[in-house]
Design a protein around this motif. Structure first.
Motif, PDB file in Angstrom:
ATOM      1  N   GLU A   2       0.836  -1.192   0.000  1.00 42.35           N
ATOM      2  CA  GLU A   2       0.000   0.000   0.000  1.00 42.35           C
ATOM      3  C   GLU A   2       0.872   1.244   0.000  1.00 42.35           C
ATOM      4  O   GLU A   2       1.945   1.271   0.597  1.00 42.35           O
ATOM      5  CB  GLU A   2      -0.899  -0.014   1.238  1.00 42.35           C
ATOM      6  N   LEU A   3       0.372   2.288  -0.649  1.00 42.96           N
ATOM      7  CA  LEU A   3       1.093   3.555  -0.707  1.00 42.96           C
ATOM      8  C   LEU A   3       1.027   4.220   0.661  1.00 42.96           C
ATOM      9  O   LEU A   3      -0.061   4.527   1.150  1.00 42.96           O
ATOM     10  CB  LEU A   3       0.481   4.456  -1.785  1.00 42.96           C
ATOM     11  N   ALA A  10       6.309   9.632  -3.911  1.00 44.68           N
ATOM     12  CA  ALA A  10       6.375   8.386  -4.679  1.00 44.68           C
ATOM     13  C   ALA A  10       6.976   8.645  -6.058  1.00 44.68           C
ATOM     14  O   ALA A  10       7.814   7.875  -6.530  1.00 44.68           O
ATOM     15  CB  ALA A  10       4.989   7.765  -4.802  1.00 44.68           C
ATOM     16  N   PHE A  11       6.560   9.745  -6.699  1.00 48.91           N
ATOM     17  CA  PHE A  11       7.110  10.074  -8.015  1.00 48.91           C
ATOM     18  C   PHE A  11       8.585  10.444  -7.925  1.00 48.91           C
ATOM     19  O   PHE A  11       9.379  10.039  -8.779  1.00 48.91           O
ATOM     20  CB  PHE A  11       6.318  11.203  -8.674  1.00 48.91           C
ATOM     21  N   THR A  12       8.953  11.183  -6.901  1.00 51.23           N
ATOM     22  CA  THR A  12      10.363  11.547  -6.721  1.00 51.23           C
ATOM     23  C   THR A  12      11.213  10.293  -6.541  1.00 51.23           C
ATOM     24  O   THR A  12      12.261  10.142  -7.174  1.00 51.23           O
ATOM     25  CB  THR A  12      10.529  12.476  -5.504  1.00 51.23           C
ATOM     26  N   ASP A  28       6.589  -0.521  -9.636  1.00 49.56           N
ATOM     27  CA  ASP A  28       5.792  -0.888  -8.469  1.00 49.56           C
ATOM     28  C   ASP A  28       5.254   0.354  -7.743  1.00 49.56           C
ATOM     29  O   ASP A  28       4.109   0.359  -7.276  1.00 49.56           O
ATOM     30  CB  ASP A  28       6.597  -1.754  -7.508  1.00 49.56           C
ATOM     31  N   LEU A  29       6.071   1.396  -7.650  1.00 51.74           N
ATOM     32  CA  LEU A  29       5.603   2.632  -7.017  1.00 51.74           C
ATOM     33  C   LEU A  29       4.471   3.270  -7.820  1.00 51.74           C
ATOM     34  O   LEU A  29       3.466   3.695  -7.244  1.00 51.74           O
ATOM     35  CB  LEU A  29       6.757   3.636  -6.873  1.00 51.74           C
ATOM     36  N   TYR A  30       4.634   3.335  -9.136  1.00 55.63           N
ATOM     37  CA  TYR A  30       3.559   3.889  -9.968  1.00 55.63           C
ATOM     38  C   TYR A  30       2.285   3.057  -9.824  1.00 55.63           C
ATOM     39  O   TYR A  30       1.178   3.590  -9.781  1.00 55.63           O
ATOM     40  CB  TYR A  30       3.979   3.932 -11.442  1.00 55.63           C
ATOM     41  N   GLN A  31       2.453   1.762  -9.729  1.00 52.27           N
ATOM     42  CA  GLN A  31       1.306   0.874  -9.570  1.00 52.27           C
ATOM     43  C   GLN A  31       0.597   1.142  -8.237  1.00 52.27           C
ATOM     44  O   GLN A  31      -0.628   1.152  -8.177  1.00 52.27           O
ATOM     45  CB  GLN A  31       1.773  -0.578  -9.651  1.00 52.27           C
ATOM     46  N   MET A  32       1.359   1.377  -7.190  1.00 55.64           N
ATOM     47  CA  MET A  32       0.754   1.689  -5.894  1.00 55.64           C
ATOM     48  C   MET A  32      -0.036   3.001  -5.950  1.00 55.64           C
ATOM     49  O   MET A  32      -1.112   3.114  -5.365  1.00 55.64           O
ATOM     50  CB  MET A  32       1.820   1.767  -4.810  1.00 55.64           C
ATOM     51  N   VAL A  33       0.512   3.989  -6.667  1.00 51.11           N
ATOM     52  CA  VAL A  33      -0.209   5.249  -6.834  1.00 51.11           C
ATOM     53  C   VAL A  33      -1.537   4.994  -7.534  1.00 51.11           C
ATOM     54  O   VAL A  33      -2.586   5.487  -7.110  1.00 51.11           O
ATOM     55  CB  VAL A  33       0.628   6.284  -7.629  1.00 51.11           C
ATOM     56  N   LEU A  34      -1.502   4.180  -8.583  1.00 55.62           N
ATOM     57  CA  LEU A  34      -2.738   3.911  -9.326  1.00 55.62           C
ATOM     58  C   LEU A  34      -3.743   3.097  -8.524  1.00 55.62           C
ATOM     59  O   LEU A  34      -4.947   3.252  -8.720  1.00 55.62           O
ATOM     60  CB  LEU A  34      -2.435   3.206 -10.643  1.00 55.62           C
ATOM     61  N   LYS A  35      -3.286   2.258  -7.659  1.00 53.87           N
ATOM     62  CA  LYS A  35      -4.233   1.504  -6.830  1.00 53.87           C
ATOM     63  C   LYS A  35      -4.994   2.445  -5.893  1.00 53.87           C
ATOM     64  O   LYS A  35      -6.160   2.232  -5.607  1.00 53.87           O
ATOM     65  CB  LYS A  35      -3.526   0.409  -6.046  1.00 53.87           C
ATOM     66  N   LYS A  36      -4.310   3.488  -5.428  1.00 49.80           N
ATOM     67  CA  LYS A  36      -4.961   4.441  -4.533  1.00 49.80           C
ATOM     68  C   LYS A  36      -5.698   5.526  -5.320  1.00 49.80           C
ATOM     69  O   LYS A  36      -6.771   5.972  -4.911  1.00 49.80           O
ATOM     70  CB  LYS A  36      -3.928   5.073  -3.605  1.00 49.80           C
ATOM     71  N   ASN A  40      -4.896   8.714 -11.919  1.00 49.24           N
ATOM     72  CA  ASN A  40      -3.750   9.605 -11.852  1.00 49.24           C
ATOM     73  C   ASN A  40      -2.988   9.540 -13.172  1.00 49.24           C
ATOM     74  O   ASN A  40      -2.326   8.546 -13.484  1.00 49.24           O
ATOM     75  CB  ASN A  40      -2.837   9.210 -10.676  1.00 49.24           C
ATOM     76  N   LEU A  41      -3.097  10.608 -13.931  1.00 50.46           N
ATOM     77  CA  LEU A  41      -2.509  10.630 -15.274  1.00 50.46           C
ATOM     78  C   LEU A  41      -0.987  10.586 -15.257  1.00 50.46           C
ATOM     79  O   LEU A  41      -0.373  10.008 -16.158  1.00 50.46           O
ATOM     80  CB  LEU A  41      -2.995  11.852 -16.042  1.00 50.46           C
ATOM     81  N   ARG A  42      -0.370  11.165 -14.239  1.00 47.02           N
ATOM     82  CA  ARG A  42       1.097  11.108 -14.151  1.00 47.02           C
ATOM     83  C   ARG A  42       1.571   9.660 -14.029  1.00 47.02           C
ATOM     84  O   ARG A  42       2.542   9.263 -14.680  1.00 47.02           O
ATOM     85  CB  ARG A  42       1.602  11.910 -12.955  1.00 47.02           C
ATOM     86  N   ALA A  43       0.885   8.892 -13.207  1.00 44.90           N
ATOM     87  CA  ALA A  43       1.275   7.494 -13.025  1.00 44.90           C
ATOM     88  C   ALA A  43       1.001   6.686 -14.290  1.00 44.90           C
ATOM     89  O   ALA A  43       1.810   5.851 -14.693  1.00 44.90           O
ATOM     90  CB  ALA A  43       0.539   6.889 -11.831  1.00 44.90           C
ATOM     91  N   ILE A  44      -0.127   6.949 -14.917  1.00 44.01           N
ATOM     92  CA  ILE A  44      -0.465   6.240 -16.163  1.00 44.01           C
ATOM     93  C   ILE A  44       0.575   6.547 -17.240  1.00 44.01           C
ATOM     94  O   ILE A  44       1.079   5.641 -17.905  1.00 44.01           O
ATOM     95  CB  ILE A  44      -1.882   6.622 -16.635  1.00 44.01           C
ATOM     96  N   ASP A  45       0.914   7.818 -17.398  1.00 45.18           N
ATOM     97  CA  ASP A  45       1.914   8.202 -18.400  1.00 45.18           C
ATOM     98  C   ASP A  45       3.277   7.591 -18.090  1.00 45.18           C
ATOM     99  O   ASP A  45       3.976   7.128 -18.996  1.00 45.18           O
ATOM    100  CB  ASP A  45       2.025   9.721 -18.485  1.00 45.18           C
ATOM    101  N   ALA A  46       3.647   7.599 -16.825  1.00 47.36           N
ATOM    102  CA  ALA A  46       4.946   7.036 -16.439  1.00 47.36           C
ATOM    103  C   ALA A  46       5.000   5.548 -16.749  1.00 47.36           C
ATOM    104  O   ALA A  46       6.005   5.053 -17.277  1.00 47.36           O
ATOM    105  CB  ALA A  46       5.196   7.279 -14.951  1.00 47.36           C
TER     106      ALA A  46
END
Length: 70
Positions: A2-3, A10-12, A28-36, A40-46
């Motif tokens: 969990e985030l 998380a992005f940093t 994995d960090l981007y995935q945690m952001v998306l689960k919460k 979140n477009l930043r996570a999707i783009d990343a």
């Protein structure tokens, strides 16, 4: 997993991991952001940018979560 840190932290951290070549941990960090925060477009783009370097199944899982609104 969990985030437990802020999205910005998380992005940093993910960006630092990418610079070190640790694509899996960054993913994995981007995935945690998306689960919460599923939209979140930043996570999707990343994830889209690093997707060719990661397991295709993880990418599909994230897209499915996004489409379901989770």
């Amino acid at each position: 997993m969990e985030l437990t840190i802020s999205v910005d932290k998380a992005f940093t951290k993910a960006n630092k991991l990418l610079r070190k070549g640790d694509v899996k941990q960054a993913f994995d960090l981007y995935q945690m952001v998306l689960k919460k925060f599923p939209k979140n477009l930043r996570a999707i783009d990343a994830i889209r940018k690093i997707q060719p370097q990661t397991d295709h199944n993880h990418h599909n899982e994230i897209i499915l979560l996004y489409e379901k609104g989770f």
